[in-house]
Structures are given as C-alpha cells and as structure tokens.
Design a protein around this motif. Sequence first.
Motif, PDB file in Angstrom:
ATOM      1  N   ARG A 145       1.734   6.825  12.168  1.00 34.81           N
ATOM      2  CA  ARG A 145       0.635   6.272  11.364  1.00 34.81           C
ATOM      3  C   ARG A 145       0.265   7.215  10.228  1.00 34.81           C
ATOM      4  NH1 ARG A 145      -0.938   2.571   8.490  1.00 34.81           N
ATOM      5  NH2 ARG A 145      -3.181   2.509   8.065  1.00 34.81           N
ATOM      6  N   ARG A 146       0.277   8.532  10.535  1.00 34.13           N
ATOM      7  CA  ARG A 146      -0.004   9.492   9.464  1.00 34.13           C
ATOM      8  C   ARG A 146       1.025   9.382   8.347  1.00 34.13           C
ATOM      9  NH1 ARG A 146      -1.233  13.051  13.757  1.00 34.13           N
ATOM     10  NH2 ARG A 146       0.864  13.977  13.602  1.00 34.13           N
ATOM     11  N   ALA A 147       2.276   9.186   8.727  1.00 32.01           N
ATOM     12  CA  ALA A 147       3.327   9.041   7.710  1.00 32.01           C
ATOM     13  C   ALA A 147       3.121   7.771   6.904  1.00 32.01           C
ATOM     14  CB  ALA A 147       4.695   9.029   8.388  1.00 32.01           C
ATOM     15  N   GLU A 148       2.719   6.687   7.575  1.00 33.80           N
ATOM     16  CA  GLU A 148       2.465   5.432   6.861  1.00 33.80           C
ATOM     17  C   GLU A 148       1.316   5.584   5.876  1.00 33.80           C
ATOM     18  OE1 GLU A 148       1.731   2.389   9.671  1.00 33.80           O
ATOM     19  OE2 GLU A 148       3.763   2.390  10.511  1.00 33.80           O
ATOM     20  N   VAL A 149       0.225   6.226   6.325  1.00 33.95           N
ATOM     21  CA  VAL A 149      -0.938   6.418   5.452  1.00 33.95           C
ATOM     22  C   VAL A 149      -0.563   7.296   4.262  1.00 33.95           C
ATOM     23  CG1 VAL A 149      -3.235   7.444   5.297  1.00 33.95           C
ATOM     24  CG2 VAL A 149      -2.628   6.056   7.285  1.00 33.95           C
ATOM     25  N   ALA A 150       0.228   8.355   4.520  1.00 34.13           N
ATOM     26  CA  ALA A 150       0.650   9.227   3.421  1.00 34.13           C
ATOM     27  C   ALA A 150       1.488   8.457   2.409  1.00 34.13           C
ATOM     28  CB  ALA A 150       1.436  10.412   3.976  1.00 34.13           C
ATOM     29  N   ALA A 151       2.370   7.584   2.909  1.00 37.96           N
ATOM     30  CA  ALA A 151       3.196   6.777   2.000  1.00 37.96           C
ATOM     31  C   ALA A 151       2.343   5.790   1.218  1.00 37.96           C
ATOM     32  CB  ALA A 151       4.265   6.036   2.792  1.00 37.96           C
ATOM     33  N   GLU A 152       1.358   5.177   1.898  1.00 37.17           N
ATOM     34  CA  GLU A 152       0.464   4.235   1.214  1.00 37.17           C
ATOM     35  C   GLU A 152      -0.355   4.952   0.147  1.00 37.17           C
ATOM     36  OE1 GLU A 152      -1.881   2.596   4.312  1.00 37.17           O
ATOM     37  OE2 GLU A 152      -0.287   1.329   5.123  1.00 37.17           O
TER      38      GLU A 152
ATOM     39  N   GLU B 265       1.857   5.749  -2.812  1.00 36.59           N
ATOM     40  CA  GLU B 265       2.113   4.534  -3.590  1.00 36.59           C
ATOM     41  C   GLU B 265       0.893   4.157  -4.425  1.00 36.59           C
ATOM     42  OE1 GLU B 265       2.260   0.536  -4.902  1.00 36.59           O
ATOM     43  OE2 GLU B 265       0.864   1.224  -3.350  1.00 36.59           O
ATOM     44  N   LEU B 266      -0.305   4.370  -3.872  1.00 37.42           N
ATOM     45  CA  LEU B 266      -1.540   4.071  -4.614  1.00 37.42           C
ATOM     46  C   LEU B 266      -1.625   4.928  -5.874  1.00 37.42           C
ATOM     47  CD1 LEU B 266      -4.461   2.889  -4.878  1.00 37.42           C
ATOM     48  CD2 LEU B 266      -5.204   4.847  -3.504  1.00 37.42           C
ATOM     49  N   TRP B 267      -1.402   6.239  -5.736  1.00 38.71           N
ATOM     50  CA  TRP B 267      -1.532   7.114  -6.910  1.00 38.71           C
ATOM     51  C   TRP B 267      -0.424   6.846  -7.918  1.00 38.71           C
ATOM     52  CZ3 TRP B 267      -6.108   7.616  -6.144  1.00 38.71           C
ATOM     53  CH2 TRP B 267      -6.707   8.171  -5.024  1.00 38.71           C
ATOM     54  N   GLU B 268       0.757   6.468  -7.440  1.00 39.99           N
ATOM     55  CA  GLU B 268       1.838   6.099  -8.358  1.00 39.99           C
ATOM     56  C   GLU B 268       1.463   4.838  -9.128  1.00 39.99           C
ATOM     57  OE1 GLU B 268       5.689   6.335 -10.156  1.00 39.99           O
ATOM     58  OE2 GLU B 268       4.416   7.772  -9.093  1.00 39.99           O
TER      59      GLU B 268
ATOM     60  N   GLY C  51     -13.986   5.631   1.473  1.00 38.48           N
ATOM     61  CA  GLY C  51     -14.110   5.322   2.891  1.00 38.48           C
ATOM     62  C   GLY C  51     -12.829   5.570   3.668  1.00 38.48           C
ATOM     63  N   GLY C  52     -11.943   6.416   3.117  1.00 38.19           N
ATOM     64  CA  GLY C  52     -10.689   6.699   3.784  1.00 38.19           C
ATOM     65  C   GLY C  52      -9.691   5.567   3.751  1.00 38.19           C
ATOM     66  N   SER C  53      -9.966   4.525   2.961  1.00 38.53           N
ATOM     67  CA  SER C  53      -9.130   3.321   2.949  1.00 38.53           C
ATOM     68  C   SER C  53      -8.355   3.196   1.652  1.00 38.53           C
ATOM     69  CB  SER C  53      -9.996   2.078   3.152  1.00 38.53           C
ATOM     70  OG  SER C  53      -9.271   0.898   2.877  1.00 38.53           O
ATOM     71  N   VAL C  54      -7.036   3.050   1.776  1.00 41.23           N
ATOM     72  CA  VAL C  54      -6.194   2.822   0.598  1.00 41.23           C
ATOM     73  C   VAL C  54      -6.511   1.459  -0.016  1.00 41.23           C
ATOM     74  CG1 VAL C  54      -3.821   2.430  -0.177  1.00 41.23           C
ATOM     75  CG2 VAL C  54      -4.330   4.348   1.343  1.00 41.23           C
ATOM     76  N   ALA C  55      -6.667   0.450   0.834  1.00 41.60           N
ATOM     77  CA  ALA C  55      -6.916  -0.910   0.339  1.00 41.60           C
ATOM     78  C   ALA C  55      -8.241  -0.978  -0.426  1.00 41.60           C
ATOM     79  CB  ALA C  55      -6.924  -1.906   1.494  1.00 41.60           C
ATOM     80  N   SER C  56      -9.292  -0.368   0.113  1.00 40.98           N
ATOM     81  CA  SER C  56     -10.599  -0.387  -0.563  1.00 40.98           C
ATOM     82  C   SER C  56     -10.544   0.363  -1.884  1.00 40.98           C
ATOM     83  CB  SER C  56     -11.668   0.223   0.343  1.00 40.98           C
ATOM     84  OG  SER C  56     -11.824  -0.530   1.518  1.00 40.98           O
TER      85      SER C  56
END
Length: 385
Positions: free
Chosen positions: A72-79, A82-85, A113-118
């Motif tokens: 999950r940490r790897a998924e969040v790091a990838a997300e 991707e957000l900053w890119e 809030g720690g959320s990539v989507a938000s």
Amino acid sequence: MSSGRAVSRVRVGPMTEDQRVALADLLGMDRLPAEQVTVSVARLEDVLAETGDDLREVVTRLVGPIADRAGRRAEVAAERAELWEWLTRHPVVVRQPALIDWVGSVRRAGLVGGSVASTRSLLDDVLRVLGELPAAGEPLPVLADRTLRDTHALDDGTRRATMVLRGLATIYDLPLPTDVTQRRQLWERAGVADDELSSVVLVAGMRPPGSGLVSSILRLCADAGQVAALTLGQLRATTWPAGLPDTVWVFENPSVVALALARFGVRCPPVVCTSGWPNSAGILLLRGLASAGCALRYHGDFDGEGIRIAANVAARTGATPWLMGTADYLDALAVDTTGPSVGRVTDAPWDAALADQLRAHDVTVSEERVVDLLLEKLDKYCPTR
C-alpha cells in the motif's frame, strides 16, 4: 507480516500459566517458558507443517486478512508521484512556466488530508481558475460560478481562493497578500472586478468598419494620427464586425506606440499597448480581436517580468511572440551589453533557450532599446493613404 518484511522472531507475553503450558506443548518444550519469550517463526512454521497448516493461513483464520502495508505504501507513493507529474505537466503550468515555483510550494505543503484524490480535485479547481485569468473585469462571484459552478467557491479565506492567490503572486512576482486589501488588489490585477472606467487599453492605427461607438472612435483617432483610449465599459458593449485587419501588433510599453505614431502618423499600422501586465480592458480587446480572426503579434521587454507578461498574454489571448527569440536577444546585446539585471527569470514557452541566455548575460533589453528595429519591421505593414 503486514509490514511486508521477513519475520524471524515474535515476542510473546506476558503470558498466564495456562498460556505458558500451551506454548510449551505447542513447541514441544521440556520446560515452561518465561512469562515473556521470543518464539522462532521458523520453529513455529515447522510445528504447523506437521499438521498440514500454513502460518499465514492460521493467522488469517485467527485475526482476519493480513494487510499489505508495504504494498500500500508503494501504491500511495506511485499515486503521489503521478499527481505531481500531472501537476507539473498541466497545460496551465506549461503555458505559464512562472507557475513552476508555485508547483514546488504545493508539493512542499503535501497532500490535502493525506489524500491524493482530494488534492487532485482541489488542484484541478485551482488550475481551472488560473487558466481563466486575467479575467475581463468580471466580479469574483461571477468568475467562481463560471469556473467552479459555485458563487462562493472563491470567497476570501477559502482554500481555493488562497491557492489561486498564491499562484497569481508567483506569476506577478509579488509577495503573498497578508490582508483583505492586498488580496483584493491582487484579484484586481488579475482582471477580477475591474472598474469599467479606470480599466483602459491604448489602440492606434485601427480602422474597423461599421457604425458602432468603438469602431467610430478607432477610425477617428487613426485618421488623426492619434491613440484611442478604450474603456472596459466601451469594449463590453462592442461586437466586432467583419473586415478587421489580418494582423495586429501588441506592445508592452506605451512609449513604443508613441514613437510609432510619431513616425507613421496616419499611416500607423494597427497596434495595441498592454502597458505592462494587461488589464481587463486589454484582455477583452485582444480576445475580441483574436475571435474575429486577427493574428496577434506580441513584443515586450527582454527581462524576467517581460517574459512572464509575454507568456501570460500568449496563454490568455493566443498571441504569438514576435521578435522575442534567443537570436533577437543576442542581436540586441551585440550592439550594447549594458543594462539592468533581468531579475527572476522563468522559462519562455515559445523558445526553450531564451531563459538560459537571459540568466547567463543578466542584461535587460527593453523595448525602447530595440524600437528602431521594431518600427523598421512595422514600416512595410503601413497602409497606403
């Protein structure tokens, strides 16, 4: 186990006497363990294998599914990456490279809030607003409703308004506003709620057909060899007719327009002056001319702010920078290598090498310095009268 790392030992305890007996029986110990003991996972797996059990399956039956925290940490790091890119390559940022510094500040602030989507949803709203600025003099609630479908979305103190203002301060190279008055001034600089009379743009040499007020004013001034000062209110009431000039030249500084009129008089080709950063009247005029089919050719100062103004005008009106490439800058320096520092420089979207040359030489080349060249180029576009 949920950490994703190999587990070799497990600390157990403190245990009751019954639990100590149970553990001794399980592992085949010849004596009772202490109240707290470290158990070898390999030994435990060997014992369970004798009964056909698997350690992970047993743990899952006892406590439920084992999470994959490492995965999950790897998924969040990838997300997050991707957000900053996505943010860095967003069209609004690409068109106005001055926003790269703003992108850096957003990244340092971290996720909402720690959320990539938000965070992405918020940034999408903010970039939608920044992409519409400078505005053409509309009130802030109208801008908010048009871009975000909520008249209060950009109210003072809201997260979206704060982030938009941070972006504007970066574009205009200004300190962050610290009070209501400064925030209002920054909105006004970006063309929000400009006064219809005080927002004025200078135009010369343009003779639109038709009987409308603006067309009549422009023809009268052009025929007299004078500049016309059009207000935001007049431009809002204007519908541009067919038959406008194919090309309009746009300059940053009023002195260039004044010198063009002095040289060409009634033969002056159609020119517009933004007077630095374009105000609401300037943006509305240039957008109207572009929509009516006019090609806009923009020239400004060769310095940090001049490049940001040019990028802003190009992004908001579709104007094409004219005589503003690396070769033009170096040609001007070949004549005179003195001048003020260029200040903070951001990339020029139309010429990848220009910013590096400005930083390397650190000499401002103002429009006034190259005005003779500009007028020489304009000469062939003068109408015959």
